[in-house]
Design a protein around this motif. Sequence first.
Motif, PDB file in Angstrom:
ATOM      1  N   VAL B  15       0.820  -1.222   0.000  1.00 38.30           N
ATOM      2  CA  VAL B  15       0.000   0.000   0.000  1.00 38.30           C
ATOM      3  C   VAL B  15       0.862   1.285   0.000  1.00 38.30           C
ATOM      4  O   VAL B  15       0.476   2.298  -0.551  1.00 38.30           O
ATOM      5  N   LEU B  16       2.043   1.192   0.613  1.00 39.36           N
ATOM      6  CA  LEU B  16       2.894   2.376   0.688  1.00 39.36           C
ATOM      7  C   LEU B  16       4.012   2.359  -0.347  1.00 39.36           C
ATOM      8  O   LEU B  16       4.929   3.181  -0.297  1.00 39.36           O
ATOM      9  N   ASN B  17       3.937   1.418  -1.257  1.00 41.25           N
ATOM     10  CA  ASN B  17       4.932   1.352  -2.343  1.00 41.25           C
ATOM     11  C   ASN B  17       6.367   1.261  -1.821  1.00 41.25           C
ATOM     12  O   ASN B  17       7.270   1.913  -2.349  1.00 41.25           O
ATOM     13  N   LEU B  18       6.583   0.449  -0.802  1.00 43.56           N
ATOM     14  CA  LEU B  18       7.939   0.319  -0.260  1.00 43.56           C
ATOM     15  C   LEU B  18       8.625  -0.804  -1.026  1.00 43.56           C
ATOM     16  O   LEU B  18       8.942  -1.858  -0.495  1.00 43.56           O
ATOM     17  N   GLU B  19       8.873  -0.547  -2.280  1.00 42.71           N
ATOM     18  CA  GLU B  19       9.218  -1.585  -3.233  1.00 42.71           C
ATOM     19  C   GLU B  19      10.448  -2.409  -2.918  1.00 42.71           C
ATOM     20  O   GLU B  19      10.488  -3.595  -3.141  1.00 42.71           O
ATOM     21  N   ASP B  20      11.476  -1.792  -2.419  1.00 37.20           N
ATOM     22  CA  ASP B  20      12.713  -2.539  -2.209  1.00 37.20           C
ATOM     23  C   ASP B  20      12.755  -3.267  -0.873  1.00 37.20           C
ATOM     24  O   ASP B  20      13.761  -3.858  -0.518  1.00 37.20           O
ATOM     25  N   GLY B  38      10.392   5.937   8.332  1.00 38.56           N
ATOM     26  CA  GLY B  38      10.301   7.354   7.947  1.00 38.56           C
ATOM     27  C   GLY B  38       9.058   7.673   7.143  1.00 38.56           C
ATOM     28  O   GLY B  38       9.109   8.428   6.183  1.00 38.56           O
ATOM     29  N   LEU B  39       7.939   7.120   7.543  1.00 36.87           N
ATOM     30  CA  LEU B  39       6.703   7.386   6.804  1.00 36.87           C
ATOM     31  C   LEU B  39       6.217   8.804   7.091  1.00 36.87           C
ATOM     32  O   LEU B  39       6.618   9.429   8.053  1.00 36.87           O
ATOM     33  N   ASP B  43       1.308   8.733   4.014  1.00 35.95           N
ATOM     34  CA  ASP B  43       1.350   7.318   4.383  1.00 35.95           C
ATOM     35  C   ASP B  43       0.347   7.045   5.491  1.00 35.95           C
ATOM     36  O   ASP B  43      -0.340   6.012   5.494  1.00 35.95           O
ATOM     37  N   GLU B  46      -2.963   6.754   4.045  1.00 36.86           N
ATOM     38  CA  GLU B  46      -3.084   5.489   3.311  1.00 36.86           C
ATOM     39  C   GLU B  46      -3.341   4.327   4.255  1.00 36.86           C
ATOM     40  O   GLU B  46      -4.082   3.401   3.940  1.00 36.86           O
TER      41      GLU B  46
ATOM     42  N   TYR C  56       9.872   5.336  -4.775  1.00 35.53           N
ATOM     43  CA  TYR C  56       8.876   4.316  -5.059  1.00 35.53           C
ATOM     44  C   TYR C  56       7.448   4.762  -4.800  1.00 35.53           C
ATOM     45  O   TYR C  56       6.498   4.140  -5.269  1.00 35.53           O
ATOM     46  N   LYS C 117      -7.555   6.913  -2.832  1.00 37.71           N
ATOM     47  CA  LYS C 117      -6.294   6.911  -2.091  1.00 37.71           C
ATOM     48  C   LYS C 117      -5.627   8.285  -2.158  1.00 37.71           C
ATOM     49  O   LYS C 117      -5.399   8.817  -3.240  1.00 37.71           O
ATOM     50  N   PRO C 118      -5.268   8.818  -0.995  1.00 38.14           N
ATOM     51  CA  PRO C 118      -4.599  10.125  -0.988  1.00 38.14           C
ATOM     52  C   PRO C 118      -3.277  10.092  -1.761  1.00 38.14           C
ATOM     53  O   PRO C 118      -2.917  11.073  -2.410  1.00 38.14           O
TER      54      PRO C 118
END
Lengths: 380, 83, 216
Positions: B15-20, B38-39, B43, B46, C56, C117-118
């Motif tokens: 959901v937070l696109n923390l891809e790596d 460090g959101l 975030d 979300e 990302y 979604k924000p």
Amino acid sequence: MGNSYIAGDNIITSLGFSTIENFQNLLKGNTGIKVGLYPYLYPEKFPASLVNKDFVRENAIELKIDKDYTLFEQLLILSITDSLRDISINVKSPETLIILSTTKGNIDLLSNNPKGFADHRVHLWSSAYEIGKYFKTAHTPLVVSNACISGVVALNTADRLIKQGKFENVIIAGCDVLSEFIVSGFQSFLSLSKDVCQPFDKDRSGLSLGEGAATVILTSDKTKAKKPFIQIESGSGSNDANHISGPSRTGEGLYIAINDVLKGSKEIDYISAHGTATPFNDDMESIALDRHKLNNIPVNSYKGYIGHTMGAAGVIESIFCFESMRNNMLINSYGFENPGTVKEINVINKTESAQLKTILKTASGFGGSNAAILFRKMND
Amino acid sequence: MDDLINKLKVEIIEVLNLEDLDLDDIETDAPLFNEGLGLDSIDALELIVLMEKEYGIKIDDPKKGKEIFYSVKTMAEFITKNQ
Amino acid sequence: MMNGFSNNYIISRFAIIRKGRVECNEGVFDFPDEDDGAKFLKSIYKQLKIDYPKFYKMDRLCKLAFLTADYLFKDKNLLKKYQPEEVAMLFANYNSYIDIDIKHNTSIANKDKYFPKPAVFVYTLPNIMLGELSIRHLLRGENVFFISEKFDTSFIFDYTVNLLDTTRHKACVIGWVDYMEKDFESALFFIENASKNKQGLLLTEENLDRKFNTFV
């Protein structure tokens, strides 16, 4: 370097279809924001400032623009047409340019397209092309799309083009129409108030959305200018470089923009702030004003009257500044009762007369954007 | 609780696109905001959407989010308590 | 060919990403996976060895702007000459960001699964990329974002020269960054006073146009 003067203007909001009608409502202390259920916008009740669509329809039919233009484009055409009334600016001249200011334009076409417009009509440049074609302009209108500072940026751009000698007249028209797209987005940010918004107030809980259109006609030709002469003195902008959706805690960008237009001068009679009534925005503005030691200058927000009109805000609210100067009236900051910003500022809590010669208008928006512009009334 | 914690970690990454990042990179008890991952404020919003969408729990006041979303552990505890 | 009344400015650096390639002052770099936008952007990110987790979270338009800017600012000395508030950004594009508009619109289409979604909505404004670049490179100058059918070289040239001649700004990033489905292109130019940099192409309308149309 020449000067740029206001030659004409128009405002269309929930408070009326002309500048005068809108300002009269401000003087009377009437808000156009109503809490209601607007199912086409959102499934629950929320406060909104909506333009009278029946009136738009009637006027659109009269101008024969009811079939081939979207609501967004109709509002722009009606607003520009009204602003051109009784003034001798030639919209078709190569010396005239139109600049549009909007955040989302025809975005509603993505889900509501009963008139069957072509796909490309969702694009802002397409609306610009249609507006240009309607008025038979010599140049395709420019489009500024810079979040909520678009209106001020458009005015500033116009001012620079005139002072540069590129055009004799620039027509700045701002517009945004509320849609499910926009309302749902702001709801996801939990940034909407439950009732009419309360800029700068200690109980403020968020912004109220609004829609509308407005036009300002700028000219370098003093003989075509409206009296009393109002000029754009200068304008500026700056990015906070902090966060894409939250303003800088030190008001960095706004501080720099104000610094640029004031250049150390404190000779301002009144500040028309952005004042969205979100906890962070209003605090940030108070910090920026405090850093400039402008705490005592009367300040207000118009958003308690007409909501946050996004791409139209900078234009509508600037015209309210012009009217304030024309009438020498400071307008009560609707929704404000008790001070609630982290730094103390002088929020106007009563509509009353005042000599107004120099006004600072500010705006801030998503993407860390900030803009400031200075208006001055000249003696005849 | 462990299953829920792992499920949450996968969902947070998505959901937070923390891809790596993968599961092991997120400590259960570590703070999610400011330090740790460090959101930021978006975030947090979300995560509020995630709560409603996946767990049917509506959070109206973003300020409450600070306690609930302190760490993956506090999130899991909140869900267990409110479902 | 000289245009405009004042030409003390140069295009000291440029970075263009188009058709699977990057071209900048340092040369031309090819990247595979050009058909898959997401993969393409990720392979550039990895190649540049950037450590920026927020990358990302960005939508593809911002990622494209971000990466192009990293090539533009490869020369770390470039911005050291200026205060943050002296560097402006003047951008334009065609699509605003229609891909993310569609994504947001889709998230609200089904009333039973209504979850806007924000993190998506915030990117529906094209000027957000200016925010991302401002944060990354600490740029506090003026931002202007125009929407137009084409890169209007004449207008951008004039506006930039006027901006540098008459305001506090001493440098300007000109940009055209566009992304729609499989089509994307970005072109960034760093404009500064010729006295600040002995190398660079003279800023004229013709030179800007020519540089913009590199390997189109």
